[in-house]
Design a protein around this motif. Structure first.
Motif, short mmCIF file in Angstrom:
data_model
loop_
_atom_site.label_atom_id
_atom_site.label_comp_id
_atom_site.label_asym_id
_atom_site.label_seq_id
_atom_site.Cartn_x
_atom_site.Cartn_y
_atom_site.Cartn_z
N ARG A 30 1.42 -16.08 -18.83
CA ARG A 30 2.69 -16.79 -18.88
C ARG A 30 2.56 -18.19 -18.27
NH1 ARG A 30 5.46 -12.85 -17.23
NH2 ARG A 30 5.20 -13.26 -15.02
N SER A 31 1.85 -18.27 -17.15
CA SER A 31 1.64 -19.58 -16.50
C SER A 31 0.83 -20.51 -17.39
CB SER A 31 0.92 -19.40 -15.17
OG SER A 31 1.70 -18.68 -14.27
N ARG A 32 -0.16 -19.97 -18.04
CA ARG A 32 -0.98 -20.81 -18.93
C ARG A 32 -0.19 -21.30 -20.13
NH1 ARG A 32 -6.67 -17.46 -18.44
NH2 ARG A 32 -7.35 -18.52 -16.54
N ARG A 33 0.68 -20.46 -20.67
CA ARG A 33 1.52 -20.91 -21.79
C ARG A 33 2.47 -22.01 -21.34
NH1 ARG A 33 1.57 -15.45 -22.63
NH2 ARG A 33 3.64 -15.21 -21.74
N ARG A 34 3.04 -21.86 -20.15
CA ARG A 34 3.94 -22.88 -19.63
C ARG A 34 3.21 -24.20 -19.36
NH1 ARG A 34 8.09 -19.55 -16.99
NH2 ARG A 34 9.05 -18.55 -18.78
N LEU A 35 1.97 -24.11 -18.90
CA LEU A 35 1.16 -25.30 -18.66
C LEU A 35 1.00 -26.09 -19.95
CD1 LEU A 35 -0.62 -26.88 -16.63
CD2 LEU A 35 -2.52 -25.44 -17.37
N GLU A 56 -7.21 -24.96 -20.45
CA GLU A 56 -6.80 -23.86 -19.57
C GLU A 56 -5.83 -22.93 -20.28
OE1 GLU A 56 -6.63 -21.44 -16.31
OE2 GLU A 56 -7.98 -23.13 -16.60
N SER A 57 -4.92 -23.48 -21.06
CA SER A 57 -3.92 -22.64 -21.73
C SER A 57 -4.53 -21.77 -22.83
CB SER A 57 -2.80 -23.49 -22.30
OG SER A 57 -3.28 -24.29 -23.36
N GLU A 58 -5.70 -22.14 -23.33
CA GLU A 58 -6.35 -21.35 -24.39
C GLU A 58 -7.24 -20.24 -23.84
OE1 GLU A 58 -8.33 -24.24 -26.77
OE2 GLU A 58 -6.46 -25.13 -27.47
N ARG A 59 -7.43 -20.20 -22.54
CA ARG A 59 -8.26 -19.15 -21.96
C ARG A 59 -7.54 -17.80 -22.04
NH1 ARG A 59 -10.27 -21.26 -16.21
NH2 ARG A 59 -11.28 -19.24 -16.26
N PRO A 60 -8.26 -16.71 -22.25
CA PRO A 60 -7.62 -15.38 -22.32
C PRO A 60 -7.16 -14.91 -20.94
CG PRO A 60 -10.00 -15.19 -22.55
CD PRO A 60 -9.70 -16.66 -22.52
#
Length: 70
Positions: A30-35, A56-60
């Motif tokens: 969720r944090s990565r999607r928000r980033l 960073e947002s594309e990392r699993p």
């Protein structure tokens, strides 16, 4: 046949550790999607470029730094 209480408790322990791990990894996703949704000026405020934020947002969700999982 009923198992002794000590064996039942030992069998339940892995499940108790799995839930916090799962919740933390979902939070990481969720944090990565928000980033990824942040504007360029907000990313600049936290010292990241658009390319860094996108990477960073594309990392699993299972790819978390080891210092986050302690």
């Amino acid at each position: 046949m009923s198992f002794p209480l000590s064996l039942r408790r030992a069998a339940a322990r892995p499940r108790l550790r799995l839930l916090p791990l799962l919740l933390s990894r979902l939070g990481l996703g969720r944090s990565r999607r928000r980033l990824a949704e942040l504007d360029t000026h907000l990313l600049r405020d936290i010292g990241l470029s658009r390319a860094q934020a996108d990477a960073e947002s594309e990392r699993p969700i299972w790819d978390a730094p080891s210092h986050w999982t302690r």
